[in-house]
Design an enzyme around this catalytic site. Structure first.
Site, short mmCIF file in Angstrom:
data_model
loop_
_atom_site.label_atom_id
_atom_site.label_comp_id
_atom_site.label_asym_id
_atom_site.label_seq_id
_atom_site.Cartn_x
_atom_site.Cartn_y
_atom_site.Cartn_z
N TYR A 1 0.83 -1.20 0.00
CA TYR A 1 0.00 0.00 0.00
C TYR A 1 0.87 1.27 0.00
O TYR A 1 0.37 2.35 -0.28
CB TYR A 1 -0.84 0.07 1.29
CG TYR A 1 -2.05 -0.83 1.40
CD1 TYR A 1 -2.56 -1.55 0.32
CD2 TYR A 1 -2.73 -0.91 2.62
CE1 TYR A 1 -3.70 -2.34 0.47
CE2 TYR A 1 -3.87 -1.69 2.77
CZ TYR A 1 -4.35 -2.41 1.70
OH TYR A 1 -5.48 -3.18 1.85
N GLY A 2 2.15 1.09 0.37
CA GLY A 2 3.01 2.22 0.74
C GLY A 2 3.09 3.37 -0.22
O GLY A 2 3.22 4.52 0.20
N CYS B 1 -2.20 -1.47 10.15
CA CYS B 1 -1.36 -1.02 9.05
C CYS B 1 -1.23 0.49 9.19
O CYS B 1 -2.25 1.19 9.18
CB CYS B 1 -2.04 -1.39 7.73
SG CYS B 1 -1.22 -0.73 6.27
N THR C 1 -0.01 2.58 7.09
CA THR C 1 -0.33 3.24 5.83
C THR C 1 -1.84 3.37 5.65
O THR C 1 -2.35 4.43 5.28
CB THR C 1 0.28 2.45 4.66
OG1 THR C 1 1.65 2.21 4.95
CG2 THR C 1 0.15 3.20 3.37
N CYS D 1 5.83 0.85 10.58
CA CYS D 1 5.11 -0.01 9.64
C CYS D 1 5.01 -1.38 10.30
O CYS D 1 6.00 -1.87 10.87
CB CYS D 1 5.90 -0.11 8.34
SG CYS D 1 5.32 -1.41 7.22
N1 DGL Z 1 2.11 -2.96 7.17
C1 DGL Z 1 1.88 -1.78 6.38
C2 DGL Z 1 2.11 -0.56 7.23
O1 DGL Z 1 2.04 -0.67 8.44
C3 DGL Z 1 2.63 -1.89 5.10
C4 DGL Z 1 2.20 -0.92 4.05
C5 DGL Z 1 2.46 -1.38 2.65
O2 DGL Z 1 1.79 -2.29 2.20
O3 DGL Z 1 3.30 -0.74 2.00
O4 DGL Z 1 2.34 0.54 6.77
#
Ligand code: DGL
Length: 255
Positions: A38-39, A69, A71, A175
């Site tokens: 998702y970043g 998450c 993000t 994250c």
């Molecule tokens: N675990 C997600 C977070 O805490 C990862 C985000 C991603 O998918 O880039 O931001």
């Protein structure tokens, strides 16, 4: 039932703490790995996924949703709270404990690009870290590495080196995928650097919302369902190390 979701396996670092505190609760976990990472996706894309996952949880009977998450929290939690009546818990950027703990006055935050763009991060930084130096490092490639069970040593050396090289004595894991790299991060940073994983605090906060008062013990074990929108291989791999029982894995695309 408690719904817990992330773009992939990262949120299992939060589920582990939640389960550890409240094993008698029923959990439904959703790894949206067909859409991971998702970043650096557009905010509207992440919001659309957040709506779909939340509707799925509510249909399954979830009474509270933990957005495990950073993000997705940054992109979507305000929208989720305005569109759904279930309560939500999001990931707090642990800037406050970092600002309290630092002796050098320099802290590093390792997170995704979208987490740094979010207003929650900006406000927390303004409120708690206005008088310390904050080094923001985007952990490009780390989420993908955790999803594929790799340890990205050279990336970690670069990111941790950038933070510690500027005098930071605290690193915040911004994250939920990064606690799975915590041992390596700690090793590179050295023992004088405090590495903060916000997951235990988020789990305690959730337990408090659910009315648990310090005493969590229960002899009964609830139901745990683990869904993914893509392959279940990464869930299976991480759960084999985390989960004290044989996990039930399911597939749901939520398109
Ligand atoms: N675990 C997600 C977070 O805490 C990862 C985000 C991603 O998918 O880039 O931001």
């Amino acid at each position: 039932m408690i719904g817990v979701y992330d773009s992939g396996v990262g949120g299992l670092s939060v589920w582990k703490e939640l389960y550890g505190l409240m094993p008698a609760e029923d959990f439904i976990y959703f790894a949206d790995n067909a859409h991971c990472p998702y970043g650096d996706k557009p905010i509207e894309y992440i919001r659309d996924r957040a709506r779909k996952v939340t509707s799925f949880f509510v249909d399954k009977g979830a009474e509270i949703v933990v957005v495990a998450c950073n993000t997705a929290t940054a992109a979507a939690i305000d929208m989720l709270r305005s569109e759904f009546s279930v309560p939500f818990v999001g990931m707090e950027p642990a800037i406050k404990p970092a600002a309290v703990a630092t002796k050098s006055g320099v802290v590093g935050i390792l997170a995704t690009a979208n987490t740094f763009k979010g207003s929650i991060y900006k406000h927390t930084r303004e409120e708690f870290a206005s008088d310390i130096k904050v080094i923001e490092v985007v952990g490009h490639g780390l989420v993908e590495a955790v999803e594929s069970s790799q340890i990205p040593y050279s990336l970690l050396e670069r990111y941790v080196g950038e933070i510690v090289g500027q005098g930071a004595d605290v690193i915040v894991l911004g994250c939920t995928h990064f606690p799975f790299l915590q041992d390596q991060i700690q090793k590179i940073a050295g023992n004088d650097v405090l590495v903060i994983n916000p997951a235990p605090a988020v789990a305690r906060h959730t337990a408090k919302l659910l009315g648990y008062e310090n005493k969590y013990f229960s002899s009964s074990v609830g139901k745990n369902l683990f869904y993914s929108s893509g392959s279940s291989d990464s869930l299976k791999g991480v759960l084999s190390n985390l989960c004290p029982f044989d996990p039930d894995l399911f597939h749901a695309e939520l398109e």
